[in-house]
Design a protein around this motif. Sequence first.
Motif, PDB file in Angstrom:
ATOM      1  N   UNK A   1       1.154  -1.491  -0.306  1.00  0.00           N
ATOM      2  CA  UNK A   1       0.140  -0.236  -0.204  1.00  0.00           C
ATOM      3  C   UNK A   1       0.945   1.584   0.189  1.00  0.00           C
ATOM      4  N   UNK A   2       0.188   2.404  -0.755  1.00  0.00           N
ATOM      5  CA  UNK A   2       1.321   3.544  -0.879  1.00  0.00           C
ATOM      6  C   UNK A   2       0.701   4.090   0.477  1.00  0.00           C
ATOM      7  N   UNK A   3      -0.249   3.991   1.132  1.00  0.00           N
ATOM      8  CA  UNK A   3      -0.588   4.976   2.338  1.00  0.00           C
ATOM      9  C   UNK A   3      -1.077   3.695   3.270  1.00  0.00           C
ATOM     10  N   UNK A   4      -0.473   3.960   4.429  1.00  0.00           N
ATOM     11  CA  UNK A   4      -0.446   2.909   6.032  1.00  0.00           C
ATOM     12  C   UNK A   4      -1.447   3.438   5.797  1.00  0.00           C
ATOM     13  N   UNK A   5      -1.856   2.234   7.041  1.00  0.00           N
ATOM     14  CA  UNK A   5      -3.595   2.220   7.567  1.00  0.00           C
ATOM     15  C   UNK A   5      -3.920   3.061   8.221  1.00  0.00           C
ATOM     16  N   UNK A   6      -2.675   3.807   9.588  1.00  0.00           N
ATOM     17  CA  UNK A   6      -3.342   4.668  10.066  1.00  0.00           C
ATOM     18  C   UNK A   6      -3.371   5.935   9.536  1.00  0.00           C
ATOM     19  N   UNK A   7      -2.797   5.850   7.906  1.00  0.00           N
ATOM     20  CA  UNK A   7      -2.955   7.289   7.651  1.00  0.00           C
ATOM     21  C   UNK A   7      -4.138   7.631   6.771  1.00  0.00           C
ATOM     22  N   UNK A   8      -4.724   6.329   6.279  1.00  0.00           N
ATOM     23  CA  UNK A   8      -6.182   5.736   5.607  1.00  0.00           C
ATOM     24  C   UNK A   8      -7.275   6.530   6.882  1.00  0.00           C
ATOM     25  N   UNK A   9      -6.888   6.400   7.756  1.00  0.00           N
ATOM     26  CA  UNK A   9      -7.657   6.514   9.151  1.00  0.00           C
ATOM     27  C   UNK A   9      -7.880   7.695   9.456  1.00  0.00           C
ATOM     28  N   UNK A  10      -6.689   8.118   9.498  1.00  0.00           N
ATOM     29  CA  UNK A  10      -6.585   9.626   9.984  1.00  0.00           C
ATOM     30  C   UNK A  10      -7.553  11.232   8.553  1.00  0.00           C
ATOM     31  N   UNK A  11      -7.295  10.980   7.327  1.00  0.00           N
ATOM     32  CA  UNK A  11      -7.676  11.131   5.959  1.00  0.00           C
ATOM     33  C   UNK A  11      -9.072  11.030   6.408  1.00  0.00           C
ATOM     34  N   UNK A  12      -9.798   9.815   6.305  1.00  0.00           N
ATOM     35  CA  UNK A  12     -11.306   9.731   6.635  1.00  0.00           C
ATOM     36  C   UNK A  12     -11.724  10.295   8.146  1.00  0.00           C
ATOM     37  N   UNK A  13     -11.283   9.947   8.893  1.00  0.00           N
ATOM     38  CA  UNK A  13     -11.605  10.548  10.219  1.00  0.00           C
ATOM     39  C   UNK A  13     -11.926  12.181   9.940  1.00  0.00           C
ATOM     40  N   UNK A  14     -10.909  12.586   9.396  1.00  0.00           N
ATOM     41  CA  UNK A  14     -10.797  14.183   8.857  1.00  0.00           C
ATOM     42  C   UNK A  14     -12.574  14.861   8.083  1.00  0.00           C
ATOM     43  N   UNK A  15     -11.983  13.668   7.428  1.00  0.00           N
ATOM     44  CA  UNK A  15     -13.149  13.291   6.032  1.00  0.00           C
ATOM     45  C   UNK A  15     -14.953  13.506   6.736  1.00  0.00           C
ATOM     46  N   UNK A  16     -14.812  13.260   8.140  1.00  0.00           N
ATOM     47  CA  UNK A  16     -15.755  12.867   8.371  1.00  0.00           C
ATOM     48  C   UNK A  16     -16.753  11.988   9.217  1.00  0.00           C
ATOM     49  N   UNK A  17     -15.850  10.821   8.471  1.00  0.00           N
ATOM     50  CA  UNK A  17     -16.412   8.728   8.182  1.00  0.00           C
ATOM     51  C   UNK A  17     -16.312   8.419  10.053  1.00  0.00           C
ATOM     52  N   UNK A  18     -15.265   8.894  11.068  1.00  0.00           N
ATOM     53  CA  UNK A  18     -15.442   8.339  12.172  1.00  0.00           C
ATOM     54  C   UNK A  18     -14.633   7.290  11.978  1.00  0.00           C
ATOM     55  N   UNK A  19     -13.807   6.970  13.304  1.00  0.00           N
ATOM     56  CA  UNK A  19     -12.887   6.072  13.004  1.00  0.00           C
ATOM     57  C   UNK A  19     -12.862   4.713  12.484  1.00  0.00           C
ATOM     58  N   UNK A  20     -11.898   4.159  11.301  1.00  0.00           N
ATOM     59  CA  UNK A  20     -12.459   3.004  10.362  1.00  0.00           C
ATOM     60  C   UNK A  20     -11.318   2.432  10.485  1.00  0.00           C
ATOM     61  N   UNK A  21     -11.022   1.052  10.083  1.00  0.00           N
ATOM     62  CA  UNK A  21     -10.884  -0.296  10.018  1.00  0.00           C
ATOM     63  C   UNK A  21     -10.259  -0.245   8.690  1.00  0.00           C
ATOM     64  N   UNK A  22      -9.606   0.013   8.280  1.00  0.00           N
ATOM     65  CA  UNK A  22      -9.005  -0.627   7.016  1.00  0.00           C
ATOM     66  C   UNK A  22      -8.148  -2.327   6.679  1.00  0.00           C
ATOM     67  N   UNK A  23      -8.720  -2.547   5.468  1.00  0.00           N
ATOM     68  CA  UNK A  23      -8.102  -4.131   5.545  1.00  0.00           C
ATOM     69  C   UNK A  23      -8.263  -3.812   3.419  1.00  0.00           C
ATOM     70  N   UNK A  24      -6.435  -4.380   3.659  1.00  0.00           N
ATOM     71  CA  UNK A  24      -5.696  -4.496   1.667  1.00  0.00           C
ATOM     72  C   UNK A  24      -7.153  -5.356   1.210  1.00  0.00           C
ATOM     73  N   UNK A  25      -7.399  -5.163   0.380  1.00  0.00           N
ATOM     74  CA  UNK A  25      -7.692  -6.158  -0.857  1.00  0.00           C
ATOM     75  C   UNK A  25      -7.194  -7.000  -1.495  1.00  0.00           C
ATOM     76  N   UNK A  26      -5.592  -6.470  -2.116  1.00  0.00           N
ATOM     77  CA  UNK A  26      -4.313  -6.649  -2.733  1.00  0.00           C
ATOM     78  C   UNK A  26      -4.923  -7.207  -3.938  1.00  0.00           C
ATOM     79  N   UNK A  27      -6.144  -7.095  -4.886  1.00  0.00           N
ATOM     80  CA  UNK A  27      -6.137  -7.860  -6.440  1.00  0.00           C
ATOM     81  C   UNK A  27      -5.641  -6.346  -7.096  1.00  0.00           C
ATOM     82  N   UNK A  28      -5.646  -5.320  -6.962  1.00  0.00           N
ATOM     83  CA  UNK A  28      -5.223  -4.471  -8.402  1.00  0.00           C
ATOM     84  C   UNK A  28      -3.989  -4.094  -8.742  1.00  0.00           C
ATOM     85  N   UNK A  29      -3.494  -4.315  -9.206  1.00  0.00           N
ATOM     86  CA  UNK A  29      -2.276  -4.264 -10.460  1.00  0.00           C
ATOM     87  C   UNK A  29      -1.964  -3.076 -10.724  1.00  0.00           C
TER      88      UNK A  29
END
Length: 75
Positions: free
Chosen positions: A1-29
């Motif tokens: 992942x280009x961004x860490x799970x923690x960074x994604x969580x912080x960005x989404x909280x700032x956008x109003x999503x609240x606390x988020x759990x992030x899990x990689x799908x891993x299928x994209x190339x």
Amino acid sequence: MMLTDDTIDQLLRKAGFGRCAVSAIGAGHYNDSCYIDSDGGRFVLRIAPPDETPKLFYEIGMMKSEVNIHRQKPR
């Protein structure tokens, strides 16, 4: 992942999503894709590579064109 799970969580909280759990799908190339579980539900976040990443001619603007595909109504 280009961004860490923690960074994604912080960005989404700032956008109003609240606390988020992030899990990689891993299928994209081409892009990074992950499931986001939040108070608002579960969704998929897709992150395109940085502009400076070398791309094949058909990858330029690839994710921008996909927006129109997903907006189309099912037939």
